[in-house]
Design a protein around this motif. Structure first.
Motif, PDB file in Angstrom:
ATOM      1  N   ALA A  26       0.852  -1.186   0.000  1.00 47.77           N
ATOM      2  CA  ALA A  26       0.000   0.000   0.000  1.00 47.77           C
ATOM      3  C   ALA A  26       0.888   1.236   0.000  1.00 47.77           C
ATOM      4  O   ALA A  26       1.871   1.312   0.737  1.00 47.77           O
ATOM      5  N   LEU A  27       0.540   2.209  -0.824  1.00 52.57           N
ATOM      6  CA  LEU A  27       1.282   3.460  -0.922  1.00 52.57           C
ATOM      7  C   LEU A  27       0.325   4.627  -0.681  1.00 52.57           C
ATOM      8  O   LEU A  27      -0.900   4.468  -0.804  1.00 52.57           O
ATOM      9  N   PRO A  28       0.853   5.791  -0.345  1.00 57.42           N
ATOM     10  CA  PRO A  28      -0.022   6.943  -0.123  1.00 57.42           C
ATOM     11  C   PRO A  28      -0.869   7.249  -1.357  1.00 57.42           C
ATOM     12  O   PRO A  28      -0.330   7.437  -2.455  1.00 57.42           O
ATOM     13  N   ALA A  29      -2.184   7.275  -1.180  1.00 54.50           N
ATOM     14  CA  ALA A  29      -3.073   7.606  -2.288  1.00 54.50           C
ATOM     15  C   ALA A  29      -3.169   9.123  -2.432  1.00 54.50           C
ATOM     16  O   ALA A  29      -3.146   9.855  -1.440  1.00 54.50           O
ATOM     17  N   SER A  30      -3.275   9.586  -3.677  1.00 57.04           N
ATOM     18  CA  SER A  30      -3.444  11.015  -3.942  1.00 57.04           C
ATOM     19  C   SER A  30      -4.482  11.176  -5.047  1.00 57.04           C
ATOM     20  O   SER A  30      -4.142  11.193  -6.233  1.00 57.04           O
ATOM     21  N   LEU A 142      -1.919   5.541  -8.590  1.00 55.20           N
ATOM     22  CA  LEU A 142      -1.661   6.610  -7.626  1.00 55.20           C
ATOM     23  C   LEU A 142      -2.929   6.953  -6.856  1.00 55.20           C
ATOM     24  O   LEU A 142      -2.908   7.078  -5.624  1.00 55.20           O
ATOM     25  N   GLN A 143      -4.026   7.116  -7.551  1.00 57.76           N
ATOM     26  CA  GLN A 143      -5.269   7.504  -6.896  1.00 57.76           C
ATOM     27  C   GLN A 143      -5.796   6.414  -5.977  1.00 57.76           C
ATOM     28  O   GLN A 143      -6.453   6.702  -4.973  1.00 57.76           O
ATOM     29  N   GLY A 145      -3.704   4.236  -4.441  1.00 62.00           N
ATOM     30  CA  GLY A 145      -2.678   3.910  -3.461  1.00 62.00           C
ATOM     31  C   GLY A 145      -2.156   2.495  -3.584  1.00 62.00           C
ATOM     32  O   GLY A 145      -1.786   1.866  -2.588  1.00 62.00           O
ATOM     33  N   GLU A 146      -2.093   1.975  -4.817  1.00 60.19           N
ATOM     34  CA  GLU A 146      -1.631   0.610  -5.065  1.00 60.19           C
ATOM     35  C   GLU A 146      -0.205   0.629  -5.597  1.00 60.19           C
ATOM     36  O   GLU A 146       0.142   1.450  -6.452  1.00 60.19           O
ATOM     37  N   TYR A 340       4.321   2.902  -7.772  1.00 54.67           N
ATOM     38  CA  TYR A 340       2.883   2.738  -8.006  1.00 54.67           C
ATOM     39  C   TYR A 340       2.683   1.813  -9.211  1.00 54.67           C
ATOM     40  O   TYR A 340       3.325   1.978 -10.254  1.00 54.67           O
TER      41      TYR A 340
END
Length: 351
Positions: A26-30, A142-143, A145-146, A340
């Motif tokens: 999981a990565l920071p979603a933006s 990115l949106q 968060g994957e 991402y």
């Protein structure tokens, strides 16, 4: 004498099993691009017809900061400037080819930030391996968060380090890239490439190296991130993101210059045609070394510049020692790069 830490060595053309288990993270979603810096290489993908991505980025990521590199400016320069501002980015994105993405990955690793890879080059080998076939897919990831944790390489040369996403090479391939680069602005990439191939067919030279503790005269050496297509020398398209080894291909200078140049082909159809015409070097001329770290000592050529290449980026060799040699060391960084990527990453391509 330079050493390597080989896991195995193989001079055959046997199949190599490649792990296809991708480490999803999981990565920071933006959703709107807040906290995202996107560096754009305006010269990326000039050899192909591609739509300008800026309208799409503005529509889907209106709060992202888009920074176009100026002449002579590097990704590191742009990121350093942004990080010194009042609102430093939390995600570093790049629109460009493998070289631009590799520069971005290097800076991201130094600053422990995730990478948004927006494919904008001619081949986009790394982005394709990550399942990112378009700018739209990258933005989707990115949106949402994957992402994935991708294995990469670290290349050390004369006190300078670079991040390797796909492969690094010495020998006639860097010579080809250097010749193509000299003529590219005047002739265009494809014509310049044809001229460079003709030049290598006439004047390409083998090099003297020490690798795995052995001296050898070779046409080329490729070090791929992860095990690659059996029997292939130019391993520029990686097959998986998660294989934590280097796959080194050494083409010994036993055959002709024509075979050496033909061995630079990496497309399946092209190789099939060259194999049918018996222009490819025999399997016995290709040495395989699988390692987690490898050092190559290269004898510099008198009176000429010597280059090496990683991810399509041409680099000048480091300074030589008293013995007239310089050294390159590449090591694996397991699952080090956070990037991402869509939830479904396709299986590795077969060569």
């Amino acid at each position: 004498m330079p050493t390597t830490d080989p896991l195995s060595a193989d001079t055959t053309e046997g199949d190599q099993e490649v792990p296809d288990v991708v480490e999803r993270i999981a990565l920071p979603a933006s959703p709107d691009g807040a906290g995202v810096l996107i560096v754009m290489n305006k010269d990326a993908g000039t050899a192909v017809v591609r739509a300008d991505p800026r309208p799409l980025i503005a529509e889907r990521l209106p709060r992202a900061v888009v920074r176009e590199l100026e002449q002579g400016e590097t990704v590191a320069d742009a990121v350093a400037e942004a990080m010194a501002g009042q609102d430093p980015p939390r995600v570093i994105g790049a629109y460009g080819g493998d070289g631009t993405i590799a520069q971005t990955a290097h800076v991201a690793l130094e600053r422990d930030l995730p990478v948004l890879a927006l494919p904008g080059g001619t081949f986009n080998h790394f982005a394709r391996a990550a399942g990112i076939d378009s700018v739209e897919i990258a933005i989707d990831a990115l949106q949402a968060g994957e992402g994935v944790a991708a294995t990469v390489g670290e290349l050390a040369a004369g006190g300078r380090t670079s991040t390797v996403l796909n492969a690094a090479s010495i020998g006639i391939y860097p010579d080809f890239v250097a010749e193509r680069s000299r003529r590219r602005r005047r002739l265009g990439k494809w014509v310049a490439g044809a001229v460079a191939i003709w030049r290598e067919l006439r004047r390409g030279e083998a090099i003297d190296i020490v690798i795995a503790g052995k001296r050898a005269r070779v046409w080329s050496v490729f070090a791929s991130i992860g095990r690659n297509t059996p029997g292939q020398v130019a391993t520029m398209q990686r097959r998986t993101l998660s294989d934590d080894v280097l796959d080194v291909r050494v083409l010994h200078a036993r055959g002709s210059r024509v075979q050496a140049v033909a061995a630079l082909s990496f497309g399946r159809r092209t190789r099939a045609v060259l194999r049918a015409l018996r222009l490819l070097p025999p399997a016995s001329d290709i040495e395989h070394i699988t390692a987690t770290e490898i050092t190559v000592s290269v004898q510099a050529r008198a009176g000429s510049a010597t280059f090496y290449v990683h991810d399509g980026e041409l680099e000048r060799r480091p300074a030589v020692g008293p013995d007239g040699r310089y050294t390159l060391t590449c090591r694996i960084l397991p699952r080090a790069l956070r990037v991402y990527a869509p939830r479904e990453v396709p299986p590795p391509e077969q060569g």
